[in-house]
Motif scaffolding. Sequence first.
Motif, PDB file in Angstrom:
ATOM      1  N   ASN A  63       0.831  -1.207   0.000  1.00 42.43           N
ATOM      2  CA  ASN A  63       0.000   0.000   0.000  1.00 42.43           C
ATOM      3  C   ASN A  63       0.864   1.255   0.000  1.00 42.43           C
ATOM      4  O   ASN A  63       0.371   2.345  -0.281  1.00 42.43           O
ATOM      5  CB  ASN A  63      -0.961   0.007   1.195  1.00 42.43           C
ATOM      6  N   VAL A  74      -4.680  -0.857  -2.793  1.00 38.81           N
ATOM      7  CA  VAL A  74      -5.564   0.017  -2.009  1.00 38.81           C
ATOM      8  C   VAL A  74      -6.917  -0.657  -1.805  1.00 38.81           C
ATOM      9  O   VAL A  74      -7.563  -1.069  -2.773  1.00 38.81           O
ATOM     10  CB  VAL A  74      -5.763   1.377  -2.707  1.00 38.81           C
ATOM     11  N   TYR A  90      -3.150  -2.732   6.684  1.00 42.07           N
ATOM     12  CA  TYR A  90      -2.489  -3.543   5.670  1.00 42.07           C
ATOM     13  C   TYR A  90      -1.449  -4.428   6.340  1.00 42.07           C
ATOM     14  O   TYR A  90      -0.907  -4.083   7.395  1.00 42.07           O
ATOM     15  CB  TYR A  90      -1.816  -2.642   4.627  1.00 42.07           C
ATOM     16  N   TYR A 137      -5.261  -3.274  -7.307  1.00 37.62           N
ATOM     17  CA  TYR A 137      -3.933  -3.877  -7.180  1.00 37.62           C
ATOM     18  C   TYR A 137      -3.334  -4.086  -8.563  1.00 37.62           C
ATOM     19  O   TYR A 137      -4.041  -4.023  -9.581  1.00 37.62           O
ATOM     20  CB  TYR A 137      -4.019  -5.228  -6.443  1.00 37.62           C
TER      21      TYR A 137
END
Length: 176
Positions: A63, A74, A90, A137
Amino acid sequence: MKRIQFLFLAVLVVMAAVGLSAQMKRPQATLTPLVERPAVAAGERVRLALKVSLPESLHTQSNRPLDPTLIPTVLTIDAPAGVTVDEIVYPSAIELKQQGLDQPLQVFEHEFAVGAEVTIAPGTAADDLTLPGRLRYQACNDLMCFAPTTAEFAWTLRVAPAGTGVESKADPVFDA
């Protein structure tokens, strides 16, 4: 005769293009949304997790990639009325040394989980509540990165009346 040769060559070109396209196909992550317990009382907080699984040889940028030109992973939660997103957590990234780069990459391995904590407003009616989310991603292997993608999913929470005690054994992902 030349027409047949031309047709044969055209078919070969099309077949090669289709084969190359299939090889370059964007890998898809398998997403598994998890809720800490089967029901949450109105007015309480609850933890959520999103298990992400990519094929074995792939990873995503973390991230917070060290290189600002890289695409971060994200998680976005589209909280409906009565739900507040308190925190998104994360996993710890690992360093990956890539050939040709001076600086290592900060990546998530092919399997990881992103956590979230949300609060259900005290006046929320007892019912099922859907929390839509998106994970953006970019899957990469040791040679290349594929086009970024955004995968949509949803958590479903059962909201119990305020003051209701709800206990159960949570998925082991919540222990991490």
